[in-house]
Scaffold this motif. Sequence first.
Motif, PDB file in Angstrom:
ATOM      1  N   VAL B 151     -33.882  -6.852  -9.595  1.00 60.23           N
ATOM      2  CA  VAL B 151     -32.703  -7.899 -10.347  1.00 60.23           C
ATOM      3  C   VAL B 151     -32.560  -8.804  -9.663  1.00 60.23           C
ATOM      4  O   VAL B 151     -32.434 -10.056 -10.373  1.00 60.23           O
ATOM      5  N   GLU B 152     -32.470  -8.855  -8.433  1.00 64.82           N
ATOM      6  CA  GLU B 152     -32.042 -10.274  -7.535  1.00 64.82           C
ATOM      7  C   GLU B 152     -33.087 -11.327  -7.680  1.00 64.82           C
ATOM      8  O   GLU B 152     -32.653 -12.494  -7.530  1.00 64.82           O
ATOM      9  N   CYS B 153     -34.429 -10.872  -7.709  1.00 66.86           N
ATOM     10  CA  CYS B 153     -35.392 -11.848  -7.693  1.00 66.86           C
ATOM     11  C   CYS B 153     -35.778 -12.493  -9.310  1.00 66.86           C
ATOM     12  O   CYS B 153     -36.648 -13.321  -9.404  1.00 66.86           O
ATOM     13  N   ARG B 154     -35.350 -11.775 -10.334  1.00 60.42           N
ATOM     14  CA  ARG B 154     -35.874 -11.921 -11.790  1.00 60.42           C
ATOM     15  C   ARG B 154     -35.977 -13.480 -12.078  1.00 60.42           C
ATOM     16  O   ARG B 154     -34.906 -14.186 -11.877  1.00 60.42           O
ATOM     17  N   ASN B 155     -36.962 -13.890 -12.398  1.00 57.73           N
ATOM     18  CA  ASN B 155     -37.348 -15.324 -13.010  1.00 57.73           C
ATOM     19  C   ASN B 155     -37.118 -16.429 -12.059  1.00 57.73           C
ATOM     20  O   ASN B 155     -37.048 -17.603 -12.360  1.00 57.73           O
ATOM     21  N   ARG B 156     -37.089 -16.149 -10.710  1.00 59.44           N
ATOM     22  CA  ARG B 156     -36.991 -17.092  -9.561  1.00 59.44           C
ATOM     23  C   ARG B 156     -38.217 -17.406  -9.024  1.00 59.44           C
ATOM     24  O   ARG B 156     -38.146 -17.969  -7.737  1.00 59.44           O
ATOM     25  N   TYR B 157     -39.155 -16.785  -9.363  1.00 61.39           N
ATOM     26  CA  TYR B 157     -40.483 -17.002  -8.676  1.00 61.39           C
ATOM     27  C   TYR B 157     -41.561 -17.188  -9.577  1.00 61.39           C
ATOM     28  O   TYR B 157     -41.347 -16.978 -10.860  1.00 61.39           O
ATOM     29  N   ARG B 158     -42.982 -17.640  -9.099  1.00 62.99           N
ATOM     30  CA  ARG B 158     -43.958 -17.570  -9.791  1.00 62.99           C
ATOM     31  C   ARG B 158     -45.122 -17.472  -8.784  1.00 62.99           C
ATOM     32  O   ARG B 158     -45.170 -18.023  -7.767  1.00 62.99           O
ATOM     33  N   LEU B 159     -45.805 -16.359  -8.970  1.00 68.59           N
ATOM     34  CA  LEU B 159     -46.986 -16.111  -7.940  1.00 68.59           C
ATOM     35  C   LEU B 159     -48.346 -16.653  -8.574  1.00 68.59           C
ATOM     36  O   LEU B 159     -48.787 -16.625  -9.960  1.00 68.59           O
ATOM     37  N   ILE B 160     -48.876 -17.593  -7.575  1.00 64.29           N
ATOM     38  CA  ILE B 160     -50.211 -18.479  -8.227  1.00 64.29           C
ATOM     39  C   ILE B 160     -51.287 -18.029  -7.446  1.00 64.29           C
ATOM     40  O   ILE B 160     -51.482 -18.336  -6.226  1.00 64.29           O
ATOM     41  N   LEU B 161     -52.272 -17.184  -7.988  1.00 66.31           N
ATOM     42  CA  LEU B 161     -53.018 -16.596  -7.367  1.00 66.31           C
ATOM     43  C   LEU B 161     -54.217 -17.770  -7.310  1.00 66.31           C
ATOM     44  O   LEU B 161     -54.741 -18.457  -8.259  1.00 66.31           O
ATOM     45  N   LEU B 162     -55.117 -17.939  -6.278  1.00 62.62           N
ATOM     46  CA  LEU B 162     -56.056 -18.985  -6.065  1.00 62.62           C
ATOM     47  C   LEU B 162     -57.389 -18.545  -5.560  1.00 62.62           C
ATOM     48  O   LEU B 162     -57.588 -18.153  -4.583  1.00 62.62           O
ATOM     49  N   ASP B 163     -58.462 -18.721  -6.560  1.00 63.52           N
ATOM     50  CA  ASP B 163     -59.660 -18.389  -6.144  1.00 63.52           C
ATOM     51  C   ASP B 163     -60.371 -19.576  -5.283  1.00 63.52           C
ATOM     52  O   ASP B 163     -59.531 -20.404  -5.099  1.00 63.52           O
ATOM     53  N   ASP B 164     -61.644 -19.208  -4.831  1.00 66.76           N
ATOM     54  CA  ASP B 164     -62.235 -20.176  -3.661  1.00 66.76           C
ATOM     55  C   ASP B 164     -62.665 -21.401  -4.515  1.00 66.76           C
ATOM     56  O   ASP B 164     -63.442 -22.150  -3.663  1.00 66.76           O
ATOM     57  N   GLU B 165     -62.593 -21.964  -5.850  1.00 64.45           N
ATOM     58  CA  GLU B 165     -63.265 -23.206  -6.253  1.00 64.45           C
ATOM     59  C   GLU B 165     -62.424 -24.234  -5.425  1.00 64.45           C
ATOM     60  O   GLU B 165     -63.229 -25.360  -5.421  1.00 64.45           O
ATOM     61  N   GLY B 166     -61.320 -24.075  -4.819  1.00 64.25           N
ATOM     62  CA  GLY B 166     -60.706 -25.185  -4.049  1.00 64.25           C
ATOM     63  C   GLY B 166     -61.600 -25.924  -3.011  1.00 64.25           C
ATOM     64  O   GLY B 166     -61.522 -27.211  -2.932  1.00 64.25           O
ATOM     65  N   ASP B 167     -62.822 -25.056  -2.728  1.00 65.95           N
ATOM     66  CA  ASP B 167     -63.744 -25.641  -1.528  1.00 65.95           C
ATOM     67  C   ASP B 167     -64.310 -26.725  -2.198  1.00 65.95           C
ATOM     68  O   ASP B 167     -65.010 -27.680  -1.590  1.00 65.95           O
ATOM     69  N   GLN B 168     -64.774 -26.614  -3.498  1.00 68.93           N
ATOM     70  CA  GLN B 168     -65.529 -27.803  -4.109  1.00 68.93           C
ATOM     71  C   GLN B 168     -64.587 -28.985  -4.319  1.00 68.93           C
ATOM     72  O   GLN B 168     -65.085 -30.095  -4.290  1.00 68.93           O
ATOM     73  N   ASP B 169     -63.456 -29.071  -5.029  1.00 69.48           N
ATOM     74  CA  ASP B 169     -62.758 -29.793  -5.739  1.00 69.48           C
ATOM     75  C   ASP B 169     -61.506 -30.319  -4.887  1.00 69.48           C
ATOM     76  O   ASP B 169     -60.662 -29.414  -4.390  1.00 69.48           O
ATOM     77  N   PRO B 170     -61.518 -31.508  -4.261  1.00 72.68           N
ATOM     78  CA  PRO B 170     -60.197 -31.846  -3.374  1.00 72.68           C
ATOM     79  C   PRO B 170     -59.028 -32.078  -3.948  1.00 72.68           C
ATOM     80  O   PRO B 170     -57.798 -31.977  -3.478  1.00 72.68           O
ATOM     81  N   HIS B 171     -58.956 -31.787  -5.437  1.00 71.05           N
ATOM     82  CA  HIS B 171     -57.740 -31.732  -6.069  1.00 71.05           C
ATOM     83  C   HIS B 171     -57.324 -30.438  -6.704  1.00 71.05           C
ATOM     84  O   HIS B 171     -56.734 -30.547  -7.875  1.00 71.05           O
ATOM     85  N   PHE B 172     -58.179 -29.431  -6.373  1.00 71.75           N
ATOM     86  CA  PHE B 172     -58.090 -28.199  -6.931  1.00 71.75           C
ATOM     87  C   PHE B 172     -56.427 -27.636  -6.859  1.00 71.75           C
ATOM     88  O   PHE B 172     -55.932 -27.335  -8.017  1.00 71.75           O
ATOM     89  N   LEU B 173     -55.868 -27.678  -5.768  1.00 72.23           N
ATOM     90  CA  LEU B 173     -54.670 -27.211  -5.541  1.00 72.23           C
ATOM     91  C   LEU B 173     -53.728 -27.743  -6.727  1.00 72.23           C
ATOM     92  O   LEU B 173     -52.805 -27.289  -7.253  1.00 72.23           O
ATOM     93  N   SER B 174     -53.585 -29.216  -6.626  1.00 70.62           N
ATOM     94  CA  SER B 174     -52.514 -29.967  -7.507  1.00 70.62           C
ATOM     95  C   SER B 174     -52.709 -29.403  -9.092  1.00 70.62           C
ATOM     96  O   SER B 174     -51.778 -29.100  -9.628  1.00 70.62           O
ATOM     97  N   LYS B 175     -54.127 -29.312  -9.273  1.00 67.38           N
ATOM     98  CA  LYS B 175     -54.522 -28.929 -10.705  1.00 67.38           C
ATOM     99  C   LYS B 175     -53.840 -27.524 -10.892  1.00 67.38           C
ATOM    100  O   LYS B 175     -53.361 -27.295 -12.142  1.00 67.38           O
ATOM    101  N   GLU B 176     -54.049 -26.559  -9.979  1.00 69.86           N
ATOM    102  CA  GLU B 176     -53.458 -25.168 -10.423  1.00 69.86           C
ATOM    103  C   GLU B 176     -52.026 -25.348 -10.379  1.00 69.86           C
ATOM    104  O   GLU B 176     -51.514 -24.614 -11.308  1.00 69.86           O
ATOM    105  N   ILE B 177     -51.299 -25.941  -9.533  1.00 71.51           N
ATOM    106  CA  ILE B 177     -49.808 -26.276  -9.443  1.00 71.51           C
ATOM    107  C   ILE B 177     -49.522 -26.508 -10.834  1.00 71.51           C
ATOM    108  O   ILE B 177     -48.485 -25.774 -11.528  1.00 71.51           O
ATOM    109  N   LEU B 178     -50.263 -27.806 -11.302  1.00 74.22           N
ATOM    110  CA  LEU B 178     -49.841 -28.489 -12.389  1.00 74.22           C
ATOM    111  C   LEU B 178     -49.883 -27.383 -13.709  1.00 74.22           C
ATOM    112  O   LEU B 178     -49.052 -27.503 -14.766  1.00 74.22           O
TER     113      LEU B 178
END
Lengths: 185, 185
Positions: B151-178
């Motif tokens: 109850v304390e944490c409801r709607n106050r978080y977002r879990l973002i699972l990141l696979d390994d494509e990040g190794d190819q694309d230098p802007h993978f992280l920003s795109k995933e967050i966006l």
Amino acid sequence: NVAHGLAWSFYIGYLKLVLPKLEDMIDRYRTQHKLSILGHRDSWRLHILLPLNAFIPDKLEDADNHVNFCGNLPEIIKDRAGVRRRSYKQSVYSILDQLGKPYHCVVEYATPLQTLYQMSQDSSAGLSMEDRRQQVLLFYQTLQDILEKSVECRNRYRLILLDDEGDQDPHFLSKEILKELQQEE
Amino acid sequence: NVAHGLAWSFYIGYLKLVLPKLEDMIDRYRTQHKLSILGHRDSWRLHILLPLNAFIPDKLEDADNHVNFCGNLPEIIKDRAGVRRRSYKQSVYSILDQLGKPYHCVVEYATPLQTLYQMSQDSSAGLSMEDRRQQVLLFYQTLQDILEKSVECRNRYRLILLDDEGDQDPHFLSKEILKELQQEE
Ligand SMILES: Nc1nc(=O)c2ncn([C@@H]3O[C@@H]4COP(=O)(O)O[C@H]5[C@@H](O)[C@H](n6cnc7c(N)ncnc76)O[C@@H]5COP(=O)(O)O[C@@H]3[C@@H]4O)c2[nH]1
């Protein structure tokens, strides 16, 4: 085996960072406050309290009023996992013996045991009260093994296992800490 | 099952403490700095990054230079397990899209995954590289279950699972967050 991971996490995420710098921090603290306390370098260690029942108050004074907060060591500031300038510090306490004489040391409870305690209170966590005691012992043994092999942490810590007598004696905690300190001096 | 304990520890020792106060902290941050960033209350959440390979840099900029530190939210100060006045704070970042337009959010990696990573590097910890990936998924699932019931944490978080494509694309992280931020707006 929850305790295995919590012991590794306590080492990797905390003790490995703070123990190598502990002597410097104690030195700076004594210099800044012009103190002659903590005169025995043998007790320049982080005293880590491990209560078998995993019951951990947030203030040591609540466990024993012969234990009193004196001040915090200078903090370590480190960027960690995207959190900028995360702060790590330890607290200095005076411990009164039966005659009212104070001894000083850097001491705290092993924070991960609070997780074990709260897990045992939450039915969805799958940890019973009986398991909990066993997990505290596993935490203690695992941590002992890790720290003995750790070059960075050598001689900078003291693990103090506390059984439940504390519930009878209001000055159990101070007596247990003093036993350790007197061995160090 | 190391990840099970690490997920509970992350919740009990951190998310349960900080998420209920997060909206207040963002409000105060915007007021103090007179900012109109973070205009959409739907993105007033802690965005928690979970890379499947558990590889976690201490600075987000090192993963993607389109992600830039802006400032820290006001800190929460709490006595914990004998450590007096322990400090907890989250960092605000601007994330540039492909056109260079900035979006702001509170984001960090899930610190306990650093423990998994380092355990897989230490032969005495008993965690192989293959196990590690499985443990990241177990961490994600366990954390999801805990947070959904909280109850304390409801709607106050977002879990973002990141696979390994990040190794190819230098802007993978920003795109995933966006991608996440654009769903929130
Ligand atoms: N005594 C003490 N003082 C500290 O500053 C400290 N920092 C960590 N720890 C303990 O070491 C271990 C490893 O820490 P890690 O950061 O990987 O996990 C942490 C981390 O993912 C998150 N967390 C806790 N405090 C913060 C914080 N200030 N900022 C971000 N994340 C935090 O929640 C987890 C559990 O925290 P604790 O349950 O307090 O115990 C931790 C843990 O057992 C500390 N113990």
